[in-house]
Design a protein around this motif. Structure first.
Motif, PDB file in Angstrom:
ATOM      1  N   LYS A  90      38.494 145.167 114.602  1.00 12.34           N
ATOM      2  CA  LYS A  90      39.195 145.135 115.874  1.00 12.34           C
ATOM      3  C   LYS A  90      38.334 145.641 117.028  1.00 12.34           C
ATOM      4  O   LYS A  90      38.435 145.134 118.153  1.00 12.34           O
ATOM      5  N   PHE A  91      37.504 146.633 116.754  1.00 14.46           N
ATOM      6  CA  PHE A  91      36.698 147.248 117.813  1.00 14.46           C
ATOM      7  C   PHE A  91      35.224 147.227 117.429  1.00 14.46           C
ATOM      8  O   PHE A  91      34.534 148.228 117.531  1.00 14.46           O
ATOM      9  N   ARG A  92      34.769 146.069 117.024  1.00 19.26           N
ATOM     10  CA  ARG A  92      33.378 145.973 116.574  1.00 19.26           C
ATOM     11  C   ARG A  92      32.396 146.257 117.708  1.00 19.26           C
ATOM     12  O   ARG A  92      31.292 146.749 117.473  1.00 19.26           O
ATOM     13  N   ASP A  93      32.800 145.952 118.925  1.00 23.22           N
ATOM     14  CA  ASP A  93      31.947 146.210 120.086  1.00 23.22           C
ATOM     15  C   ASP A  93      32.192 147.585 120.696  1.00 23.22           C
ATOM     16  O   ASP A  93      31.630 147.892 121.748  1.00 23.22           O
ATOM     17  N   GLY A  94      33.042 148.382 120.068  1.00 21.35           N
ATOM     18  CA  GLY A  94      33.286 149.727 120.551  1.00 21.35           C
ATOM     19  C   GLY A  94      34.631 149.860 121.243  1.00 21.35           C
ATOM     20  O   GLY A  94      35.263 148.875 121.636  1.00 21.35           O
ATOM     21  N   CYS A  95      35.089 151.089 121.385  1.00 23.08           N
ATOM     22  CA  CYS A  95      36.372 151.372 122.030  1.00 23.08           C
ATOM     23  C   CYS A  95      36.386 152.822 122.463  1.00 23.08           C
ATOM     24  O   CYS A  95      35.497 153.605 122.113  1.00 23.08           O
ATOM     25  N   THR A  96      37.397 153.188 123.235  1.00 23.10           N
ATOM     26  CA  THR A  96      37.594 154.591 123.568  1.00 23.10           C
ATOM     27  C   THR A  96      38.426 155.253 122.481  1.00 23.10           C
ATOM     28  O   THR A  96      39.080 154.575 121.675  1.00 23.10           O
ATOM     29  N   LEU A  97      38.409 156.574 122.495  1.00 24.30           N
ATOM     30  CA  LEU A  97      39.203 157.305 121.513  1.00 24.30           C
ATOM     31  C   LEU A  97      40.685 157.009 121.690  1.00 24.30           C
ATOM     32  O   LEU A  97      41.422 156.876 120.700  1.00 24.30           O
ATOM     33  N   ASP A  98      41.142 156.876 122.928  1.00 24.54           N
ATOM     34  CA  ASP A  98      42.558 156.582 123.176  1.00 24.54           C
ATOM     35  C   ASP A  98      42.938 155.216 122.604  1.00 24.54           C
ATOM     36  O   ASP A  98      44.019 155.048 122.032  1.00 24.54           O
ATOM     37  N   MET A  99      42.063 154.235 122.750  1.00 24.11           N
ATOM     38  CA  MET A  99      42.339 152.907 122.195  1.00 24.11           C
ATOM     39  C   MET A  99      42.416 152.963 120.672  1.00 24.11           C
ATOM     40  O   MET A  99      43.281 152.328 120.055  1.00 24.11           O
ATOM     41  N   LEU A 100      41.513 153.728 120.075  1.00 25.13           N
ATOM     42  CA  LEU A 100      41.511 153.834 118.619  1.00 25.13           C
ATOM     43  C   LEU A 100      42.765 154.545 118.125  1.00 25.13           C
ATOM     44  O   LEU A 100      43.358 154.156 117.114  1.00 25.13           O
ATOM     45  N   VAL A 101      43.206 155.574 118.853  1.00 24.05           N
ATOM     46  CA  VAL A 101      44.428 156.288 118.476  1.00 24.05           C
ATOM     47  C   VAL A 101      45.629 155.357 118.549  1.00 24.05           C
ATOM     48  O   VAL A 101      46.484 155.353 117.654  1.00 24.05           O
ATOM     49  N   GLU A 102      45.704 154.550 119.605  1.00 18.64           N
ATOM     50  CA  GLU A 102      46.825 153.627 119.752  1.00 18.64           C
ATOM     51  C   GLU A 102      46.862 152.613 118.602  1.00 18.64           C
ATOM     52  O   GLU A 102      47.920 152.356 118.015  1.00 18.64           O
TER      53      GLU A 102
END
Length: 857
Positions: free
Chosen positions: A519-531
């Motif tokens: 889902k976040f192969r190009d990276g994400c913020t911690l908030d996005m990952l928590v959601e």
């Protein structure tokens, strides 16, 4: 409720009073009280299986939206008053807080279709319900006396129940079956070497005794107790907690008291697997089993130690031709297992053969299970209880299998490597280990169920079953058992692996790796990952999966990231300026998280991610089939704008079955007692990304048609083709959320599809020539590396040896490849019908049809 709150506060005050010297006790107390309050606030009554089946459910999206709203409110309040981190407490104090604190099913129940009587046995009515948490077996109750408090581990080991583990050497050597094998071996020796019969018999008897002495276990109760004491001291050095459900242990004790042999069938992830299982059984007074181990583990000291703990050594691989001739070895092993069962021993062996190198279950090796089935059928044992076992680790103790997946030879175990691995393990942090014992079932009952199915059902009534061949390297196979017998054993083995995969505990590292890679192969913020983590967690809970973590999502994610380490996941703090109408108003700091998606690190990260695949694989199969059907329509902007893309059920099912056929050596898609076609249809109907057309059939009509189809007679061709008056159609949902969901599900199987596609493309290099398995493997690896460099393949984890080897098995099954063993080397060449560029290209196109990717932007 108020009384309970006051009671917990009073207990907390007493706890604080008796531990006033501890500097951080206020933090611990406030955290625990907050956790109790949060649990009371969010807990709801979990209905029974029957109630759930009879009650209409809300859709997952409705539940997810409601739960997200509740979590946002309670989460903000909890974070304001929480002064310490849940997982920091875990690292310093391995107590019950390391176990799942939510309501979870105590075990994975056995199949109600194949073993209905077993499903109602060994489990009390109270245990059929749910329990709150598991037990950390590393924590010992010190007992009331002063001596037991000071020497708690010695006292605990001393209290273990003592069992007698008889040796069966003499009974094996005097067995009539072995004597007959010795005579046959002597006859062969006389025929080949021209020696006299007496010397040939003596030589064969000596070899049989040597094989037995090198093979047999020297299981010792004293050594088990000594090892248990050592494990109590060593395991907490690198494991925070080892969790097991107490009610599962009670169930095992009832099974142990039944007088029937227990056959433990674990999935194999680590060398620590058999140590943990034996440790759990010993500490809970269940008879320890004899454990089948590969002869590669018979190394100085450690080989002797493992033998004393129950290991008996067998050849991991034998030559397909010479192995058939070695009747003496097969007879010794067969007789040793049968006599061990007759003597009352329990047996444990890994149904996959070796450790999984990819993180997902492997196809079964049925040799030892075939022997156990023989022991039942010839009356040696009246029955046996099969116990599927699944376990999982937050971090794999064995390191990783990257070298092997890149095509490098496996390093053989030696005394030096064992010492080095032991030392590095003790210096590491591997988080939590969770072991789950599924409900035992009767071998006799399941065997009779499958025999009944074979006798009553035709291929047409079963549907389109996926069949596979037995590994040529297995010790047992079609050369020693009849096809009907082999199919029975294969069905039982696949049933066990399917159940183990569904009951495997889901660790925090599995979910985080799964989201980052897919889902976040190009990276994400911690908030996005928590959601996203919250959403996945709710979905898994809604599907009633075995989740092995608890607490606030942000704490769980931080813990998982620390376990995975910077080699697999990169974290970076960045400053971001918020603007309004182009004017900066404030600066905030965010945490950017990115998976290390380059070789070789991504292969190790995919190991943790692949543990989740079994829970989503059928959804991914359906989406992959949809992409294969609707490539033109999904790419048409006008069709997307009008939202009028429809597809017929028959087309989806046909394509989905094709995907399953391609990946049948990677996954077991359903139980052998289930109809794969019906399982796919049920999956389609449960998905939100496609909906049934209003003018199509009602749900009751769909169910009745599937029910009627089960009983259609193949000779009634007219009714079979005309019982439907109109096709069943679905409408595709292409709103942004559904589009992202579709692409996410499609991504799950893309690495495998890419590998199989490149493997099929490489078949062209076999036109008019032959290659050894090793050379062909390196050809495919080279093509994948080139495709990665060119951007044709987007997933580094596609560069993996195991799927490539499985693709060779598939092409053999399709009668495309021919394998000819020659001097312990496999030689591959194309069958005559496919030994040309056109035919080889057709195979490539049939697989590449599912490689298509859409751009959802």
């Amino acid at each position: 409720m108020d009384g309970l709150v006051e009671l917990f506060i009073f207990c907390g005050v007493l706890y604080y009073f008796f531990n006033w010297r501890t500097n951080n006790m206020v933090d611990v107390l406030s955290t625990r009280l907050q956790g109790v309050y949060a649990k009371w606030e969010s807990r709801t009554e979990i209905p029974s299986d029957e109630t759930l089946d009879a009650t209409p459910r809300l859709t997952f999206d409705e539940l997810r939206r409601a739960e997200c709203h509740r979590r946002k409110i309670t989460g903000r309040e909890a974070r304001k008053i929480r002064d310490s981190n849940l997982y920091r407490i875990k690292e310093s104090e391995p107590t019950e807080h390391l176990t799942p604190a939510r309501d979870v099913p105590f075990l994975y129940r056995c199949c109600g279709h194949c073993t209905p009587s077993s499903k109602d046995s060994l489990v009390s009515s109270a245990q059929k319900q749910y329990q709150v948490s598991g037990k950390n077996i590393l924590v010992v109750d010190p007992g009331p006396s002063l001596v037991s408090k000071i020497f708690c581990h010695i006292s605990e080991v001393y209290s273990f129940k003592k069992y007698h583990y008889p040796k069966v050497t003499q009974s094996v050597l005097t067995d009539e079956r072995l004597k007959e094998a010795i005579k046959q071996a002597a006859d062969e020796s006389v025929k080949d070497d021209g020696c006299d019969m007496l010397s040939a018999l003596a030589k064969a008897e000596a070899r049989a005794k040597t094989i037995l002495l090198q093979m047999q276990s020297s299981l010792s109760d004293a050594l088990l107790r000594l090892t248990a004491w050592i494990l109590y001291k060593l395991l907490p050095c690198f494991i925070q907690s080892a969790v097991v459900q107490p009610t599962q242990i009670e169930m095992l004790k009832r099974a142990n008291d039944s007088g029937l042999p227990l056959i433990f069938l674990p999935l194999h992830r680590s060398h620590l697997d058999y140590v943990m299982i034996s440790f759990i059984l010993l500490s809970n007074n269940v008879r320890n089993p004899l454990i089948a181990a590969g002869d590669n583990l018979k190394i100085p000291f450690f080989g002797w130690l493992l033998s004393g703990l129950g290991a008996f050594y067998i050849k991991r691989r034998i030559d397909p031709i010479l192995g058939r001739k070695d009747m003496l070895y097969r007879a010794v092993l067969h007789t040793y297992l049968v006599e061990s069962l007759r003597a009352g021993h329990n047996i444990e062996f890994f149904i996959e053969g070796g450790r999984t190198r990819t993180g997902k279950p492997c196809m079964p090796k049925v040799g030892i299970l075939s022997v156990i089935l023989d022991a039942y059928m010839d009356g040696t044992i009246e029955d046996a209880l099969i116990v599927p076992v699944s376990m999982n680790y937050e971090r794999l103790v064995d390191g990783n299998f990257v070298r092997e997946q890149l095509g490098q030879p496996k390093k053989m175990e030696t005394f030096g490597t064992a010492i080095g691995a032991l030392w590095s393990t003790l210096m590491g942090n591997y988080g939590i280990v969770k072991v789950d014992f599924s409900q035992p079932f009767s071998l006799r009952e399941m065997l009779r169920s499958f025999q009944s199915q074979q006798n009553k059902l035709t291929v047409q009534s079963i549907g389109r079953p996926l069949k596979s061949t037995v590994s040529s390297s297995s010790l047992y196979g079609t050369d020693v058992v009849a096809e009907e017998h082999r199919q029975l054993v294969d069905n039982i083995a696949k049933h066990v692996i399917h159940d183990c995969a569904k009951s495997t505990p889901i660790m925090s590292t599995n979910v985080v790796a799964f989201l980052l890679l897919n889902k976040f192969r190009d990276g994400c913020t911690l908030d996005m990952l928590v959601e996203s983590f919250d959403s996945s967690r709710q979905e898994l809970e809604w599907r009633r999966k075995n989740i092995a973590f608890c607490g606030e999502s942000i704490d769980i994610i931080n813990h998982a990231l620390s376990i995975l380490g910077p080699g697999l996941v990169k974290q970076q703090r960045q400053e971001v300026i918020d603007t309004v109408e182009g004017q900066p108003i404030r600066t905030k700091v965010i945490t950017a998280i990115r998976p290390v998606s380059i070789l070789p690190n991504v292969i190790e990260l995919s190991y943790y991610s692949n543990s989740m695949l079994s829970h989503y694989v059928l959804d991914s199969v359906v989406v992959t089939a949809l992409y294969g059907i609707l490539q033109t329509e999904i790419s048409d902007p006008q069709a997307i704008a009008n939202n009028d893309i429809t597809v017929q059920q028959d087309a989806i099912v046909e394509k989905a079955l094709k995907v399953c056929d391609i990946l049948k050596y990677e996954f077991i898609f359903c139980r052998p007692c289930q109809n794969l076609e019906n399982v796919i249809i049920d999956t389609i109907n449960s998905m939100d990304i496609i909906t049934l057309q209003e003018e199509a059939y009602l749900e009751e009509e769909l169910w009745s048609m599937r029910f009627a189809q089960t009983f259609l007679d193949s000779s009634d061709e007219e009714y079979s083709t005309n019982y439907r008056t109109k096709p069943i159609e679905y409408k595709l949902n292409l709103d942004p959320d559904c589009s992202r969901r579709m692409e996410f599900l499609h991504t799950l199987l893309r690495p495998f599809i890419d590998t199989y596609t490149i493997s099929a493309f490489t078949l062209r290099k076999l036109v008019g020539r032959s290659l050894t398995e090793k050379d062909l493997l390196y050809e495919v690896l080279g093509e994948i590396k080139t495709s990665l460099d060119r951007g044709v393949v987007n997933y580094g984890e596609s560069l993996c040896v195991d799927p490539i080897k499985n693709s060779f098995k598939l092409f053999e099954k399709w009668d495309v490849l021919e394998c000819h063993p020659q001097e312990n080397v496999k030689i591959f060449y194309l069958k005559e019908d496919y030994d040309n560029d056109k035919a080889a290209n057709q195979i490539y196109e049939s697989v590449a049809a599912f490689k298509w990717t859409r751009n959802i932007e």
